[in-house]
Design an enzyme around this catalytic site. Sequence first.
Site, short mmCIF file in Angstrom:
data_model
loop_
_atom_site.label_atom_id
_atom_site.label_comp_id
_atom_site.label_asym_id
_atom_site.label_seq_id
_atom_site.Cartn_x
_atom_site.Cartn_y
_atom_site.Cartn_z
CD GLU A 228 0.79 5.01 14.11
OE1 GLU A 228 1.78 4.26 14.02
OE2 GLU A 228 0.38 5.71 13.18
CG HIS B 64 -4.03 0.02 7.91
ND1 HIS B 64 -3.61 -0.87 6.96
CD2 HIS B 64 -2.93 0.75 8.23
CE1 HIS B 64 -2.32 -0.68 6.71
NE2 HIS B 64 -1.88 0.30 7.47
CE LYS C 279 2.06 8.22 11.26
NZ LYS C 279 2.44 6.85 11.54
CE LYS D 95 -1.06 2.02 3.91
NZ LYS D 95 0.04 2.48 4.78
CE LYS E 18 -1.63 -4.47 12.72
NZ LYS E 18 -0.90 -3.96 13.85
C1 BG6 Z 1 1.37 1.78 8.20
C2 BG6 Z 1 1.41 3.27 8.10
O1 BG6 Z 1 0.63 1.24 7.13
O2 BG6 Z 1 0.75 1.40 9.43
C3 BG6 Z 1 2.17 3.87 9.29
O3 BG6 Z 1 2.05 3.65 6.88
C4 BG6 Z 1 1.60 3.37 10.59
O4 BG6 Z 1 2.11 5.29 9.25
C5 BG6 Z 1 1.48 1.85 10.57
O5 BG6 Z 1 2.46 3.76 11.61
C6 BG6 Z 1 0.73 1.34 11.79
O6 BG6 Z 1 0.77 -0.05 11.82
P1 BG6 Z 1 0.69 -0.83 13.20
O7 BG6 Z 1 0.78 -2.27 12.79
O8 BG6 Z 1 1.86 -0.38 14.01
O9 BG6 Z 1 -0.63 -0.47 13.83
#
Ligand code: BG6
Length: 492
Positions: free
Chosen positions: A236, A260, A346, A168, A202
């Site tokens: 995050e 996602h 973020k 992606k 996941k």
């Molecule tokens: C990625 C994004 O697809 O997913 C990132 O590009 C993000 O910006 C990440 O930090 C988050 O993934 P996870 O598995 O840590 O929740």
Amino acid sequence: MTDTSSAPPTGATTEAEMPRVDTAKIQTSQPVADALVLFGATGDLAKRKLFPSLYRLERSGTLHVPVIGVARSDWTDDDFRDHAKESIEEHIPDADPVVIASLLQRLDLIQGDYAAETTWNGLRTKLDEHNSTVAVFYMAIPPSMFPTVAQKLESVGLHNRGRIVIEKPFGRDLNSAIELNKTLHSIFAEDHIFRIDHYLGKEAVEDLLVFRFANTLLEPVWNRNYVRSVQVTMSETIGVEGRGSFYDSVGAIRDIFQNHLLQVVALLAMEPPAGADPGFLQDEKAKVIAAMRPIEPAGLVRGQYVGYREEPGVEPESNIETFAAARLEIDSWRWAGVPWYVRFGKALAQRATEAVIELRSPPRMLFDEEGGPVPDRNLIRLRLGENDGVTFVMQAKTPGPHLDSTGVDVDVDFAAALGERQDAYERLIGDALLGSLRRFARQDIVEGTWKVVQPALDHPGPVVPYFRGSWGPSEADHLLLNDDHWYAPSPL
Ligand code: BG6
């Protein structure tokens, strides 16, 4: 009065507009691959995710193929193996040296410019040396390179000898995703295109299927009659962490939401698939995504953390969002009228991925005759991140003479109950090698999710600043209907 009974719901995709995929032609079971080719083998994704995952596959005895890296970097085979070793040791501190050595033996590097014919002839020769007839071509490269690499594979006849895995973001918007699909389809059949969304790899996300459809307890209440609202938070604490220039060309809606989070929403909202065949699962996801109304400007708030514009690689006047919150509506029989709230970003207060299903209050409050507290609503909290598990927030009698109620958590931590789960990339690379499309995104689903976010890309509105460590701009509260409020995710 206008009769709307046969009209399609406002804004949702009509049947004629739905992207078409010839599902009859999609083979869900394919030959097992005999080689893995990694484009972008010296890049960041390979370092952070792919080599550690290959190590895990090697450790579990499921990696049986040569791994051929392709990269522009002027490296020897030994440089490449040293790089892979370092990346594994950095991410898996207790990695077994014997397993690492056995993985490194599989690695070879084709060094060369992607534009040069010699690179592609070299790759074909290398695959011939390994007698490969079914390779997995993994594109861990910038999206702008996907068409070139697909065309180059075709130019040396390798498109007939394998399948491609595409990282992606798949396109930048609906039109570019349609365009990319067209280009790829002119070379590869749909069932030879494995579109990665690592959330689908996941275990906690996949568990939504089991949770919903293996528990008879839930299905009767999983609809508009009992559910008052659904919230999904993906937060995050980190900022853009050295990815400023990539992130500034993308933003949170393209980075997280279109892929996602809409996949998570689809798993939460879809109807039960008609059977175990992975195509049925994809069909149900495609249907519920088609029933989502495209996001309206009034249903979206975008934010940007203070200090983002000073990050390396970020434009000083950037209007890219590092946070967004949206109100979604799903015009399906099951969900009509139920608000779905999604927020993500973020530099927020807590790292979490959580869905909260808020149930309606009981029809009568029997227990507040003495003026006692009104019971809170039941919640089902599905934790999909690191501390994955589920908490049912129930009401129980408060100790004492009165019939008052208080919230109690009925909680399961999946790691404690079920043991360690596999890493998402380990599973996805394993699936691509086995030829299983179950955990990859189908064309109509990718295009359908772009359609949902397209108005937010066309009319993004302003970005509102927020402080690091907060829950984003307070304007996100204005999206909430009735007397709803955002639920803070469960503490880690
Ligand atoms: C990625 C994004 O697809 O997913 C990132 O590009 C993000 O910006 C990440 O930090 C988050 O993934 P996870 O598995 O840590 O929740």
